[in-house]
Design a protein around this motif. Structure first.
Motif, PDB file in Angstrom:
ATOM      1  N   PRO A 149      13.109   6.508   5.667  1.00 60.57           N
ATOM      2  CA  PRO A 149      13.794   7.207   4.574  1.00 60.57           C
ATOM      3  C   PRO A 149      15.056   7.878   5.109  1.00 60.57           C
ATOM      4  O   PRO A 149      15.205   8.066   6.320  1.00 60.57           O
ATOM      5  N   ARG A 177       3.394   5.371  -4.130  1.00 56.66           N
ATOM      6  CA  ARG A 177       4.850   5.404  -4.039  1.00 56.66           C
ATOM      7  C   ARG A 177       5.278   5.977  -2.687  1.00 56.66           C
ATOM      8  O   ARG A 177       4.526   6.672  -2.011  1.00 56.66           O
ATOM      9  N   ARG A 178       6.531   5.682  -2.322  1.00 54.68           N
ATOM     10  CA  ARG A 178       7.070   6.142  -1.046  1.00 54.68           C
ATOM     11  C   ARG A 178       8.461   6.723  -1.261  1.00 54.68           C
ATOM     12  O   ARG A 178       9.256   6.185  -2.038  1.00 54.68           O
ATOM     13  N   VAL A 180      12.173   7.210  -0.396  1.00 51.83           N
ATOM     14  CA  VAL A 180      13.178   6.470   0.373  1.00 51.83           C
ATOM     15  C   VAL A 180      14.390   7.341   0.696  1.00 51.83           C
ATOM     16  O   VAL A 180      15.147   7.033   1.623  1.00 51.83           O
ATOM     17  N   ASP A 195      10.575   4.655  -3.967  1.00 50.66           N
ATOM     18  CA  ASP A 195      10.852   3.243  -3.689  1.00 50.66           C
ATOM     19  C   ASP A 195      10.933   2.388  -4.948  1.00 50.66           C
ATOM     20  O   ASP A 195      11.323   1.219  -4.872  1.00 50.66           O
TER      21      ASP A 195
END
Length: 250
Positions: A149, A177-178, A180, A195
């Protein structure tokens, strides 16, 4: 010869006999010092104890081998005991991908260098990398790992930014979810992009509580609609504002 004269002669003879013993005791320390000096000189002679090997220990993924080799080009010709291990340590420590380095002598002819490589958690401002302790380092950009990220904010608050990322990422992982990108602006407003492209604004107070509220709402009402959402604003005391992409409706 009178008795007094005989006694004086005996005293003079005894004094003469003591001088060789006294001279020997005075010379002995000088002899020992001389032998020690000779021994030290022999040991310091590079021909007596040369450096035959430089051993590097550690696990590396990103450390540039050419740069490491240049850092290890110390003056080993001075021999094992005179090699400046602190200078070697400092030269290796100065490499961007090195988090911590030590250098020591290993009897009788080896210099051991131990290296701990930096472990980045994010890209910092597009120019550097950030480790888990919030320390910024600047390796060659071509060596940046993929998938990190990107963080932005004040360089004086990197520890706070890393902590906010850890806390927030733990919540978003529950939703699959991630993060970024993440920014902590001058007003301490936390802005994140996930993301799936959704922007999340968490504000600067009660971030954990607000994110937990988002998890509940997401599961109840927003599940499967991430592609339709442009932004989620959590800065409200009793609710959440959702901005939908053009052409989409809540």
């Amino acid at each position: 010869m009178s008795a007094r004269r005989k006694q004086a002669v005996r005293k003079q003879t005894a004094t003469v006999r003591r001088w060789p013993r006294l001279s020997l005791w005075l010379a002995l320390p000088l002899l020992i010092v001389g032998l020690l000096g000779w021994g030290v000189a022999v040991l310091l002679d590079p021909a007596t104890l040369p450096v035959r090997e430089v051993k590097v220990q550690g696990r590396f993924e990103h450390l540039n081998q050419a740069m490491l080799s240049r850092a290890l080009q110390g003056d080993f010709s001075v021999g094992f005991l005179r090699t400046d291990v602190e200078r070697i340590r400092a030269d290796v420590q100065a490499l961007p991908w090195v988090a911590h380095a030590t250098a020591r002598r290993q009897w009788p002819d080896t210099i051991v260098v131990t290296i701990e490589e930096q472990q980045p958690v994010a890209i910092w401002e597009g120019k550097g990398l950030l480790n888990a302790e919030g320390e910024i380092f600047y390796p060659v950009k071509a060596t940046f790992p993929a998938g990190l990220p990107e963080f932005r904010g004040s360089a004086d608050e990197t520890r706070l930014i890393v902590a906010a990322w850890r806390e927030s990422q733990a919540v978003f992982e529950q939703l699959g979810r991630r993060i970024v990108s993440l920014e902590l602006d001058r007003r301490h407003v936390l802005r994140m992009v996930l993301d799936d492209g959704v922007e999340v604004i968490a504000g600067r107070e009660d971030v954990a509580q607000r994110l937990s509220r988002l998890v509940g709402l997401y599961r109840d009402a927003l599940q499967g609609r991430g592609a339709d959402i442009e932004r989620i604003d959590l800065r409200y005391a009793n609710g959440i504002a959702v901005r939908w992409k053009k052409g989409q409706a809540g």
